[in-house]
Design a protein around this motif. Structure first.
Motif, PDB file in Angstrom:
ATOM      1  N   TYR A 116      -4.778  11.165  -7.229  1.00 52.84           N
ATOM      2  CA  TYR A 116      -3.754  12.176  -6.810  1.00 52.84           C
ATOM      3  C   TYR A 116      -4.235  13.358  -6.716  1.00 52.84           C
ATOM      4  O   TYR A 116      -4.921  14.067  -7.646  1.00 52.84           O
TER       5      TYR A 116
ATOM      6  N   THR B 128       0.962  -1.132   0.095  1.00 53.44           N
ATOM      7  CA  THR B 128       0.163   0.006  -0.159  1.00 53.44           C
ATOM      8  C   THR B 128       0.905   1.324   0.063  1.00 53.44           C
ATOM      9  O   THR B 128       1.463   1.110   0.790  1.00 53.44           O
TER      10      THR B 128
ATOM     11  N   CYS C 145      -3.837   0.860  -2.874  1.00 52.84           N
ATOM     12  CA  CYS C 145      -3.570  -0.383  -1.987  1.00 52.84           C
ATOM     13  C   CYS C 145      -3.869  -1.735  -2.773  1.00 52.84           C
ATOM     14  O   CYS C 145      -4.065  -1.664  -4.040  1.00 52.84           O
TER      15      CYS C 145
ATOM     16  N   LEU D   8      -4.853  13.758   2.934  1.00 49.90           N
ATOM     17  CA  LEU D   8      -4.394  12.605   2.186  1.00 49.90           C
ATOM     18  C   LEU D   8      -4.381  12.954   0.548  1.00 49.90           C
ATOM     19  O   LEU D   8      -5.311  13.331   0.007  1.00 49.90           O
TER      20      LEU D   8
ATOM     21  N   SER E 126      -7.643   6.835  -3.236  1.00 45.64           N
ATOM     22  CA  SER E 126      -7.722   8.160  -3.453  1.00 45.64           C
ATOM     23  C   SER E 126      -6.981   8.834  -4.635  1.00 45.64           C
ATOM     24  O   SER E 126      -5.711   8.377  -4.842  1.00 45.64           O
TER      25      SER E 126
ATOM     26  N   THR F 280       1.113  11.886   2.328  1.00 44.28           N
ATOM     27  CA  THR F 280       0.019  12.850   3.180  1.00 44.28           C
ATOM     28  C   THR F 280       1.006  13.839   3.330  1.00 44.28           C
ATOM     29  O   THR F 280       2.091  13.972   2.977  1.00 44.28           O
TER      30      THR F 280
ATOM     31  N   ARG G  57     -13.453   8.260  -4.684  1.00 42.79           N
ATOM     32  CA  ARG G  57     -11.747   8.237  -4.823  1.00 42.79           C
ATOM     33  C   ARG G  57     -11.366   9.379  -5.463  1.00 42.79           C
ATOM     34  O   ARG G  57     -10.081   9.772  -5.419  1.00 42.79           O
TER      35      ARG G  57
ATOM     36  N   THR H  91      -6.629   1.959  -6.581  1.00 43.10           N
ATOM     37  CA  THR H  91      -6.674   3.351  -6.245  1.00 43.10           C
ATOM     38  C   THR H  91      -7.830   3.746  -5.335  1.00 43.10           C
ATOM     39  O   THR H  91      -8.957   3.792  -5.428  1.00 43.10           O
TER      40      THR H  91
ATOM     41  N   TRP I 203      -2.744  11.072  -1.913  1.00 44.89           N
ATOM     42  CA  TRP I 203      -2.693   9.923  -2.821  1.00 44.89           C
ATOM     43  C   TRP I 203      -2.839   8.482  -2.141  1.00 44.89           C
ATOM     44  O   TRP I 203      -1.961   8.593  -0.845  1.00 44.89           O
ATOM     45  N   MET I 204      -3.387   7.495  -2.318  1.00 43.31           N
ATOM     46  CA  MET I 204      -3.199   6.185  -1.693  1.00 43.31           C
ATOM     47  C   MET I 204      -3.833   5.056  -2.711  1.00 43.31           C
ATOM     48  O   MET I 204      -4.972   5.158  -3.417  1.00 43.31           O
TER      49      MET I 204
ATOM     50  N   CYS J  71       0.853   5.238   0.305  1.00 44.85           N
ATOM     51  CA  CYS J  71       0.173   6.492   0.956  1.00 44.85           C
ATOM     52  C   CYS J  71       0.949   7.713   0.844  1.00 44.85           C
ATOM     53  O   CYS J  71       2.049   7.809   1.313  1.00 44.85           O
TER      54      CYS J  71
ATOM     55  N   THR K  28      -2.587   9.517   9.896  1.00 49.05           N
ATOM     56  CA  THR K  28      -1.642   8.335   9.522  1.00 49.05           C
ATOM     57  C   THR K  28      -1.792   7.496  10.863  1.00 49.05           C
ATOM     58  O   THR K  28      -1.616   6.052  10.835  1.00 49.05           O
TER      59      THR K  28
END
Length: 411
Positions: free
Chosen positions: A232, A193, A216, A211, A230, A197, A266, A228, A213-214, A195, A278
């Motif tokens: 970018y 994953t 997983c 946040l 979230s 922040t 997202r 995805t 970008w995320m 992430c 976090t």
């Protein structure tokens, strides 16, 4: 008791002065140190009191917790052992022969991986601690990077060139407007994953993050194949707030996880839905995720941030003005001696009044319909009338030479 001590002290002095004066001095000094060492009894604490103070604070509260995987970087002896092993595995005679014949090819990527395994993990951990990454994201926890995380932003118009993200380097927000390229050497049978922040950018709560970008459930090193959570979001360091940190954290998963975070979609651009923590996120999924990689950069406001606020976030751009502390000036005197009175009074004038005077002079000499006149090469070659006061003569000279606060006339 004091009288008896003085009486005995006098007897010792009387006896020793008959023998040797130097011996007397040494004896008195030694006796003084032995008697008056440390605090007096009414202020000094007993051993029992000191022991209670030590036992009152549990030692576990002051100890940071390593939440990462087992790494040689946590033990300097193992790091040195790993470096010695790398050196012994090299065929030095073969390297020397190729170098002599100009046939030696140095594998840069392999050298970087060896450096990361040798001492790079410890350096990255030290840099992250220095910039407060562990403190602001994980509280009292830390970890040593097990994976060499490489992040870079592609340069527009240059396909093969990227702006790399190291560990504290500075980038412009304009250079980070698009999602970066991420590379790392992950295990093929593991999930990861990623992430991103911003611990310094929250507009309402300093203890929260945004946040950006995320992604997983990344299989191995294929970030594009992950899910995805979230999209970018371009960074937006607010004007007047200095440099902001932007952190990439790579987690290793023990099993597929479908994360539930605050945002509803997202591609959400709402700052309320992008609010993130976090530490809270890790505590919720700490049984299935482990941080294994970190890199971060810093950025300050530029013109592209205004476009992010207006066109992406659909809100007015907040701006902060830094007001420097007032200069410490001595108390004003009624009759200052040996100081030009205009220079002396300018010291106590409001900065805004001085700026207004400069702006008025700038508007008086500028013409919007004519090109700007260049300053004269020798501005003070033209003499002033003889009846000009000395203070005004000094002010006109400084204005022509663009000295002091008059230097803003040429901006």
């Amino acid at each position: 008791m004091a009288a008896s001590m003085l009486k005995n002290y006098g007897r010792v002095c009387k006896h020793l002065t008959k023998v040797d004066g130097s011996c007397l001095t040494q004896q008195i000094r030694t006796k003084f140190i032995q008697r008056y060492r440390g605090l007096p009894p009414e202020l000094a604490k007993t051993w029992k009191q000191k022991k209670e103070e030590i036992e009152r604070i549990p030692p576990e509260e002051n100890m940071a917790v390593n939440i990462g995987l087992v790494s040689n970087a946590a033990n300097p002896k193992l790091t040195r052992k790993c470096l010695r092993k790398m050196k012994t595995e090299r065929n030095l005679e073969e390297l020397e022969r190729k170098s002599r014949l100009n046939e030696l090819e140095i594998p840069i990527e392999e050298m970087k991986e060896q450096d990361f395994e040798g001492g790079g993990q410890q350096r990255i951990h030290s840099l992250a601690s220095h910039y407060g990454i562990f403190r602001d994201l994980f509280g009292d926890a830390y970890f040593y990077p097990k994976v060499n995380l490489k992040v870079g932003y592609s340069i527009e118009g240059e396909e093969d060139m990227v702006d790399p993200v190291f560990h504290g380097n500075t980038l412009l927000p304009e250079e980070t407007s698009r999602a970066p390229c991420v590379h790392y050497k992950g295990e093929p049978d593991k999930l990861y994953t990623l992430c991103m922040t911003a611990p310094d950018s929250h507009l309402e709560n300093n203890s929260k993050e945004y946040l950006h970008w995320m992604v997983c459930n990344i299989p191995g090193s294929f970030v594009d194949a992950g899910k995805t959570v979230s999209d970018y979001l371009p960074i937006f360091p607010v004007h007047g707030t200095g440099y902001h940190r932007y952190v990439f954290i790579l987690y290793q998963q023990d099993q597929p996880v479908f994360f539930s975070i605050q945002q509803t979609s997202r591609n959400s651009t709402s700052l309320a839905e992008r609010t993130f923590d976090t530490l809270e996120f890790y505590r919720k999924y700490q049984k299935v995720i482990t941080p294994v990689g970190v890199c971060f950069f810093q950025a300050e406001w530029d013109q592209s941030v205004r476009n992010v606020f207006h066109n992406v976030l659909d809100m007015n751009e907040p701006r902060f003005e830094f007001l420097p502390p007032a200069e410490a000036v001595p108390k004003q005197e009624l009759w200052p001696i040996r100081e030009p009175f205009n220079v002396y009074l300018d010291r106590y004038r409001d900065v805004k009044d001085i700026g207004e005077e400069v702006l008025r002079e700038k508007l008086r000499t500028a013409d919007p319909f004519k090109p700007r006149t260049l300053p004269r090469k020798f501005p003070n070659v033209y003499t002033l009338p003889k009846d000009t006061p000395s203070w005004l003569r000094m002010k006109i000279h400084e204005q022509k030479l663009r000295k002091s606060y008059w230097k803003d006339l040429d901006d």
